[in-house]
Scaffold this motif. Structure first.
Motif, PDB file in Angstrom:
ATOM      1  N   ALA A 160       0.949  -1.212   0.123  1.00 18.26           N
ATOM      2  CA  ALA A 160       0.045   0.085   0.093  1.00 18.26           C
ATOM      3  C   ALA A 160       0.877   1.153  -0.152  1.00 18.26           C
ATOM      4  CB  ALA A 160      -0.931  -0.062   1.087  1.00 18.26           C
ATOM      5  N   ARG A 161       0.306   2.405  -0.281  1.00 16.90           N
ATOM      6  CA  ARG A 161       0.930   3.526  -0.457  1.00 16.90           C
ATOM      7  C   ARG A 161       0.451   4.260   0.777  1.00 16.90           C
ATOM      8  NH1 ARG A 161       4.185   4.820  -4.409  1.00 16.90           N
ATOM      9  NH2 ARG A 161       3.685   7.262  -4.271  1.00 16.90           N
ATOM     10  N   HIS A 203       5.178  -1.355   3.103  1.00 13.64           N
ATOM     11  CA  HIS A 203       4.409  -0.412   2.318  1.00 13.64           C
ATOM     12  C   HIS A 203       5.278   0.621   1.825  1.00 13.64           C
ATOM     13  CE1 HIS A 203       0.874  -2.588   3.405  1.00 13.64           C
ATOM     14  NE2 HIS A 203       1.190  -2.302   4.854  1.00 13.64           N
ATOM     15  N   SER A 254      -2.530   7.851  -5.796  1.00 11.95           N
ATOM     16  CA  SER A 254      -2.550   6.555  -5.553  1.00 11.95           C
ATOM     17  C   SER A 254      -2.405   6.166  -3.887  1.00 11.95           C
ATOM     18  CB  SER A 254      -1.227   5.788  -6.215  1.00 11.95           C
ATOM     19  OG  SER A 254      -0.182   6.501  -5.742  1.00 11.95           O
ATOM     20  N   GLU A 310      -3.410   5.479  -0.374  1.00 16.10           N
ATOM     21  CA  GLU A 310      -4.224   4.466  -0.114  1.00 16.10           C
ATOM     22  C   GLU A 310      -4.805   4.871   1.413  1.00 16.10           C
ATOM     23  OE1 GLU A 310      -4.129   0.200  -1.489  1.00 16.10           O
ATOM     24  OE2 GLU A 310      -2.377   1.263  -1.951  1.00 16.10           O
ATOM     25  N   GLY A 368     -11.583   7.637  -1.471  1.00 21.84           N
ATOM     26  CA  GLY A 368     -11.217   6.294  -1.523  1.00 21.84           C
ATOM     27  C   GLY A 368      -9.988   6.206  -0.705  1.00 21.84           C
ATOM     28  N   THR A 369      -9.439   7.172   0.123  1.00 23.48           N
ATOM     29  CA  THR A 369      -8.368   7.228   0.870  1.00 23.48           C
ATOM     30  C   THR A 369      -8.860   7.135   2.347  1.00 23.48           C
ATOM     31  OG1 THR A 369      -7.096   8.477  -0.571  1.00 23.48           O
ATOM     32  CG2 THR A 369      -6.215   8.380   1.527  1.00 23.48           C
TER      33      THR A 369
END
Length: 113
Positions: free
Chosen positions: A2-3, A26, A46, A48, A74-75
């Motif tokens: 994940a970012r 990550h 991107s 997350e 979405g974050t």
């Protein structure tokens, strides 16, 4: 992998969180305040997850979480804070954060959350 964006005005805490998250595999980006975090989010769609402190100079982590919910739905956001106050935690949850971890924290608490 994940970012994850770590936001904390205290450099030692910010670096520690970054190290914990990167050791979990990550990709980590660090920001020293909410304005810097906002800029990074706008340039990197991107990301997350944001791990953010509650109390920071300028824009608070709660305000940042609210802004993220609106601008980047979405974050996910997790609060990592020294503020041991049920009202603050409730306000954070009401903004849609996924978790609230109290400082001082253990690496496993960050991993589990």
């Amino acid at each position: 992998m994940a970012r994850i964006l770590v936001v904390d005005d205290e450099a030692p805490v910010r670096k520690l969180l970054g190290r914990i998250v990167s050791q979990l595999g990550h990709h980590v980006t660090l920001a020293g305040n909410a304005d810097e975090a906002d800029s990074l989010l706008r340039h990197d769609s991107s990301i997350e997850l944001v791990l953010t402190d509650v109390r920071m100079p300028g824009t608070s982590g709660l305000d940042l979480a609210t802004q993220i919910a609106v601008d980047f739905p979405g974050t996910a956001v997790v609060m990592v804070s020294g503020v041991d106050d049920p009202d603050t935690a409730l306000r954070a949850i009401e903004t849609g954060v996924y978790g609230y971890v109290l400082k001082p924290f253990r690496a496993t608490e960050i991993q589990i959350t």
